[in-house]
Design a protein around this motif. Structure first.
Motif, mmCIF file in Angstrom:
data_model
loop_
_atom_site.group_PDB
_atom_site.id
_atom_site.type_symbol
_atom_site.label_atom_id
_atom_site.label_comp_id
_atom_site.label_asym_id
_atom_site.label_seq_id
_atom_site.Cartn_x
_atom_site.Cartn_y
_atom_site.Cartn_z
ATOM 1 N N GLY A 131 7.207 -8.620 -1.634
ATOM 2 C CA GLY A 131 7.170 -8.734 -3.081
ATOM 3 C C GLY A 131 8.324 -8.038 -3.778
ATOM 4 N N GLN A 132 8.995 -7.164 -3.065
ATOM 5 C CA GLN A 132 10.117 -6.446 -3.666
ATOM 6 C C GLN A 132 11.377 -7.313 -3.666
ATOM 7 O OE1 GLN A 132 9.881 -3.244 -5.103
ATOM 8 N NE2 GLN A 132 7.732 -3.831 -4.824
ATOM 9 N N GLU A 133 12.269 -6.983 -4.576
ATOM 10 C CA GLU A 133 13.562 -7.654 -4.632
ATOM 11 C C GLU A 133 14.528 -6.982 -3.665
ATOM 12 O OE1 GLU A 133 15.427 -8.799 -8.487
ATOM 13 O OE2 GLU A 133 17.018 -7.437 -7.842
ATOM 14 N N VAL A 134 15.293 -7.816 -2.966
ATOM 15 C CA VAL A 134 16.282 -7.310 -2.019
ATOM 16 C C VAL A 134 17.651 -7.877 -2.401
ATOM 17 C CG1 VAL A 134 17.048 -7.324 0.375
ATOM 18 C CG2 VAL A 134 14.610 -7.168 -0.145
ATOM 19 N N THR A 135 18.652 -7.021 -2.440
ATOM 20 C CA THR A 135 20.017 -7.467 -2.723
ATOM 21 C C THR A 135 20.949 -7.027 -1.605
ATOM 22 O OG1 THR A 135 19.653 -7.365 -5.125
ATOM 23 C CG2 THR A 135 21.931 -7.394 -4.336
ATOM 24 N N LEU A 136 21.592 -8.004 -1.010
ATOM 25 C CA LEU A 136 22.552 -7.737 0.053
ATOM 26 C C LEU A 136 23.954 -7.969 -0.516
ATOM 27 C CD1 LEU A 136 20.748 -9.725 2.899
ATOM 28 C CD2 LEU A 136 20.285 -7.423 2.058
ATOM 29 N N ARG A 137 24.901 -7.163 -0.055
ATOM 30 C CA ARG A 137 26.240 -7.198 -0.630
ATOM 31 C C ARG A 137 27.300 -7.464 0.421
ATOM 32 N NH1 ARG A 137 23.030 -3.572 -3.008
ATOM 33 N NH2 ARG A 137 22.903 -3.564 -5.289
ATOM 34 N N CYS A 138 28.371 -8.096 -0.016
ATOM 35 C CA CYS A 138 29.443 -8.443 0.917
ATOM 36 C C CYS A 138 30.793 -8.364 0.237
ATOM 37 C CB CYS A 138 29.230 -9.851 1.460
ATOM 38 S SG CYS A 138 30.572 -10.456 2.509
ATOM 39 N N LYS A 139 31.752 -7.810 0.950
ATOM 40 C CA LYS A 139 33.144 -7.804 0.514
ATOM 41 C C LYS A 139 33.939 -8.555 1.572
ATOM 42 C CE LYS A 139 36.918 -4.724 -0.855
ATOM 43 N NZ LYS A 139 37.963 -5.568 -0.262
ATOM 44 N N PRO A 140 34.493 -9.703 1.242
ATOM 45 C CA PRO A 140 35.235 -10.476 2.250
ATOM 46 C C PRO A 140 36.601 -9.869 2.521
ATOM 47 C CG PRO A 140 35.409 -11.542 0.123
ATOM 48 C CD PRO A 140 34.478 -10.383 -0.065
ATOM 49 N N ILE A 141 37.256 -10.402 3.528
ATOM 50 C CA ILE A 141 38.627 -9.993 3.824
ATOM 51 C C ILE A 141 39.524 -10.461 2.683
ATOM 52 C CG2 ILE A 141 40.579 -10.371 5.376
ATOM 53 C CD1 ILE A 141 38.527 -10.574 7.668
ATOM 54 N N SER A 142 40.391 -9.574 2.242
ATOM 55 C CA SER A 142 41.271 -9.882 1.126
ATOM 56 C C SER A 142 42.127 -11.105 1.449
ATOM 57 C CB SER A 142 42.175 -8.667 0.840
ATOM 58 O OG SER A 142 43.082 -8.964 -0.196
ATOM 59 N N GLY A 143 42.165 -12.034 0.491
ATOM 60 C CA GLY A 143 42.970 -13.230 0.675
ATOM 61 C C GLY A 143 42.212 -14.417 1.236
ATOM 62 N N HIS A 144 41.008 -14.163 1.738
ATOM 63 C CA HIS A 144 40.187 -15.264 2.247
ATOM 64 C C HIS A 144 39.512 -15.979 1.077
ATOM 65 C CE1 HIS A 144 39.663 -13.959 6.723
ATOM 66 N NE2 HIS A 144 40.919 -14.088 6.363
ATOM 67 N N ASP A 145 39.666 -17.295 1.067
ATOM 68 C CA ASP A 145 39.128 -18.073 -0.046
ATOM 69 C C ASP A 145 37.689 -18.540 0.187
ATOM 70 O OD1 ASP A 145 42.319 -19.712 -0.631
ATOM 71 O OD2 ASP A 145 41.483 -17.876 -1.486
ATOM 72 N N TYR A 146 37.223 -18.425 1.409
ATOM 73 C CA TYR A 146 35.889 -18.919 1.734
ATOM 74 C C TYR A 146 34.997 -17.755 2.150
ATOM 75 C CZ TYR A 146 37.647 -23.669 1.602
ATOM 76 O OH TYR A 146 38.197 -24.855 1.184
ATOM 77 N N LEU A 147 33.771 -17.793 1.651
ATOM 78 C CA LEU A 147 32.784 -16.776 2.012
ATOM 79 C C LEU A 147 31.483 -17.469 2.384
ATOM 80 C CD1 LEU A 147 32.072 -13.365 0.463
ATOM 81 C CD2 LEU A 147 30.182 -14.964 0.705
#
Lengths: 113, 112
Positions: free
Chosen positions: A16-32
């Protein structure tokens, strides 16, 4: 480059709780890409972005899942409300092109009790 | 349909032996394939890739073979070491030419 960065590495929450996952891609990569990995289903693509725009979200299991990419260096995957069956390892990956190698982050291990 | 599968779920070898991990794919239009290695508690790590205009590509101690006739991909690891113990995934570009489709993985166990 530090590679793809994900946080948190581990998350334990209650149903029931909200979960937030975070991501920082490799600089210059256009696709995630956001993937989910379980023993039963292996690696599943959830959604991917090109230049911060969601291109294909057909893998997102339910409306409880949402993903955003407000800028080129940050993306979030949110689950609200979370359920025990969401327990899995969630990976973020990035690439220069879709036809190029994807580089994965270390993953977030999510356990929903 | 789109599916990438592995012939064997586990492979056990002795240190120093050569290992061969196999993979079958179903989309004859796929033109890009990648092998990933995933160690326990880590994300998949790129090993080697191959495009459909090639049938063989070599890296350091690894070779990927592509047989488009039978839609078969293999990863050969020479002189397997304990550090090679991991789950190995093959992946292909999906029909839309966008994201990768991953197989279920083969667990390689190397004993000293």
């Amino acid at each position: 480059d530090a590679g793809v960065i994900q946080s948190p590495r581990h998350e334990v929450t209650e149903m029931g709780q909200e979960v937030t996952l975070r991501c920082k891609p490799i600089s210059g990569h256009d696709y995630l890409f956001w993937y989910r990995q379980t023993m039963m289903r292996g690696l599943e693509l959830l959604i991917y972005f090109n230049n911060n725009v969601p291109i294909d979200d057909s893998g997102m299991p339910e409306d409880r899942f949402s993903a955003k990419m407000p800028n080129a260096s940050f993306s979030t995957l949110k689950i609200q409300p979370s359920e025990p069956r969401d327990s899995a390892v969630y990976f973020c990956a990035s690439s220069l092109e879709t036809s190029e190698t994807q580089y994965f982050g270390p993953g977030t291990r999510l356990l929903v009790l | 349909g789109e599916s990438v599968g592995l012939h064997l779920p586990t492979l056990s070898v002795q240190e120093g032996d050569n290992s061969i991990i196999n993979c079958a794919y179903s989309n004859s239009a796929s033109d890009y394939f990648i092998w990933y290695k995933q160690e326990s508690g880590k994300g998949p790590q790129f090993i080697i890739d191959i495009r459909s205009n090639m049938d063989k590509r070599q890296g350091q101690r690894v070779t990927v073979l592509l047989n488009k006739t039978v839609k078969h991909l293999s990863l050969q690891i020479a002189a397997t070491q304990p550090g090679d113990s991991a789950v190995y995934f093959c992946a292909e570009i999906n029909q839309a030419g966008t994201a990768l489709i991953f197989g279920k993985g083969t667990t390689l166990s190397v004993s000293s």
